[in-house]
Write a protein that holds these residues in place. Structure first.
Motif, short mmCIF file in Angstrom:
data_model
loop_
_atom_site.label_atom_id
_atom_site.label_comp_id
_atom_site.label_asym_id
_atom_site.label_seq_id
_atom_site.Cartn_x
_atom_site.Cartn_y
_atom_site.Cartn_z
N THR A 32 -35.42 11.77 24.39
CA THR A 32 -35.08 13.36 24.74
C THR A 32 -34.63 13.35 26.30
N CYS A 33 -35.30 12.35 26.80
CA CYS A 33 -34.84 12.29 28.20
C CYS A 33 -35.56 10.93 28.95
N VAL A 50 -35.16 13.39 36.69
CA VAL A 50 -35.11 13.29 35.10
C VAL A 50 -33.70 13.28 34.64
N ILE A 51 -33.28 12.92 33.61
CA ILE A 51 -32.21 13.02 33.09
C ILE A 51 -32.38 13.18 31.52
N TYR A 52 -31.60 14.23 30.88
CA TYR A 52 -31.75 14.51 29.61
C TYR A 52 -30.63 13.94 28.83
N SER A 53 -31.03 13.38 27.77
CA SER A 53 -30.08 12.29 26.88
C SER A 53 -28.88 12.81 26.70
N THR A 54 -29.03 13.94 25.96
CA THR A 54 -27.90 14.66 25.27
C THR A 54 -26.84 15.29 26.15
N ALA A 55 -27.24 16.06 27.11
CA ALA A 55 -26.45 16.84 28.03
C ALA A 55 -26.39 16.13 29.25
N GLY A 56 -27.17 14.99 29.48
CA GLY A 56 -26.75 14.51 30.71
C GLY A 56 -27.26 15.32 31.97
N GLU A 89 -41.63 7.80 53.65
CA GLU A 89 -42.48 8.37 52.60
C GLU A 89 -41.86 8.17 51.26
N ASP A 90 -40.91 7.44 51.06
CA ASP A 90 -40.34 6.98 49.90
C ASP A 90 -41.13 5.58 49.29
N THR A 91 -41.88 4.97 50.23
CA THR A 91 -42.65 3.95 49.91
C THR A 91 -43.59 3.97 48.78
N ALA A 92 -43.32 3.38 47.81
CA ALA A 92 -44.32 3.79 46.62
C ALA A 92 -43.93 2.74 45.41
N MET A 93 -44.78 2.71 44.38
CA MET A 93 -44.40 1.90 43.10
C MET A 93 -43.71 2.91 42.14
N TYR A 94 -42.62 2.52 41.92
CA TYR A 94 -41.61 3.36 41.12
C TYR A 94 -41.82 2.96 39.58
N TYR A 95 -41.67 3.94 38.70
CA TYR A 95 -41.92 3.69 37.25
C TYR A 95 -40.97 4.29 36.27
N CYS A 96 -40.36 3.84 35.41
CA CYS A 96 -39.34 4.52 34.80
C CYS A 96 -40.38 4.84 33.28
N ALA A 97 -39.67 6.09 32.82
CA ALA A 97 -40.37 6.43 31.48
C ALA A 97 -39.48 7.17 30.50
N ALA A 98 -39.77 7.21 29.36
CA ALA A 98 -38.96 7.92 28.24
C ALA A 98 -39.72 8.87 27.56
N ALA A 99 -39.22 9.94 27.11
CA ALA A 99 -39.97 10.76 26.51
C ALA A 99 -39.23 11.12 25.08
N SER A 100 -39.82 11.18 24.04
CA SER A 100 -39.30 11.37 22.75
C SER A 100 -39.42 12.85 22.18
N GLY A 101 -39.97 13.90 23.20
CA GLY A 101 -40.10 15.16 22.96
C GLY A 101 -40.58 15.79 23.85
N GLY A 102 -40.57 17.19 23.94
CA GLY A 102 -41.32 18.15 24.96
C GLY A 102 -39.91 18.44 26.04
N LEU A 103 -40.30 19.07 27.05
CA LEU A 103 -39.42 19.63 28.03
C LEU A 103 -39.32 18.61 29.01
N LEU A 105 -41.06 17.87 31.90
CA LEU A 105 -41.17 18.57 32.83
C LEU A 105 -42.58 18.02 33.49
N GLU A 106 -43.39 17.48 32.66
CA GLU A 106 -44.55 16.89 33.06
C GLU A 106 -45.04 15.40 32.54
N THR A 107 -45.88 14.69 33.35
CA THR A 107 -46.22 13.45 33.04
C THR A 107 -46.29 13.25 31.78
N ALA A 108 -47.14 14.07 30.98
CA ALA A 108 -47.65 13.93 29.83
C ALA A 108 -46.71 13.85 28.56
N ASP A 109 -45.36 14.38 29.01
CA ASP A 109 -44.37 14.45 28.09
C ASP A 109 -43.84 12.99 27.84
N PHE A 110 -44.10 12.29 28.80
CA PHE A 110 -43.57 10.69 28.61
C PHE A 110 -44.57 9.95 27.97
#
Length: 122
Positions: A32-33, A50-56, A89-103, A105-110
């Motif tokens: 989904t995104c 976040v980027i939404y797969s269908t609409a971009g 302040e951008d110093t961090a561990m960066y993660y990519c994630a994929a969601a199969s549903g949901g909006l 908008l939240e970490t739990a969607d991924f």
């Protein structure tokens, strides 16, 4: 099995740029995104972009709006995060994630996450 592998992290001086990449494999569905998250020292995990797969359509946290750009190469299943005008302040561990549903908008969607790549800005 879905696998996400981040690359492109490293050390950069304030004001500099880095481009992160996230290569995906094993999809049996169209996400989904997809999104980038980060967790800095002593901080909670936060959604960066976040980027939404269908609409971009894209979404950015206020802290990176105008400096970071999320994009994707659907043919190659690669997600990018271009980071410009970086700040300490951008110093961090960066993660990519994929969601199969949901909006998306939240970490739990991924449901699918990479192992992360470290970005250090000094």
């Amino acid at each position: 099995q879905v696998q996400l592998v981040e690359s492109g992290g490293g050390s950069v001086q304030a004001g500099g740029s880095l481009r992160l990449a996230c290569t995906a494999s094993g999809y049996t569905f169209r996400p989904t995104c997809m999104g980038w998250f980060r967790q800095g020292p002593g901080r909670e995990l936060e959604q960066v972009a976040v980027i939404y797969s269908t609409a971009g359509k894209t979404y950015y946290d206020d802290s990176v709006e105008g400096r970071f750009t999320i994009s994707q190469d659907n043919a190659e299943n690669i997600l990018y995060l271009q980071m410009n005008s970086q700040k300490p302040e951008d110093t961090a561990m960066y993660y990519c994630a994929a969601a199969s549903g949901g909006l998306c908008l939240e970490t739990a969607d991924f449901a699918f996450w990479g192992q992360g790549t470290q970005v250090t800005v000094s």
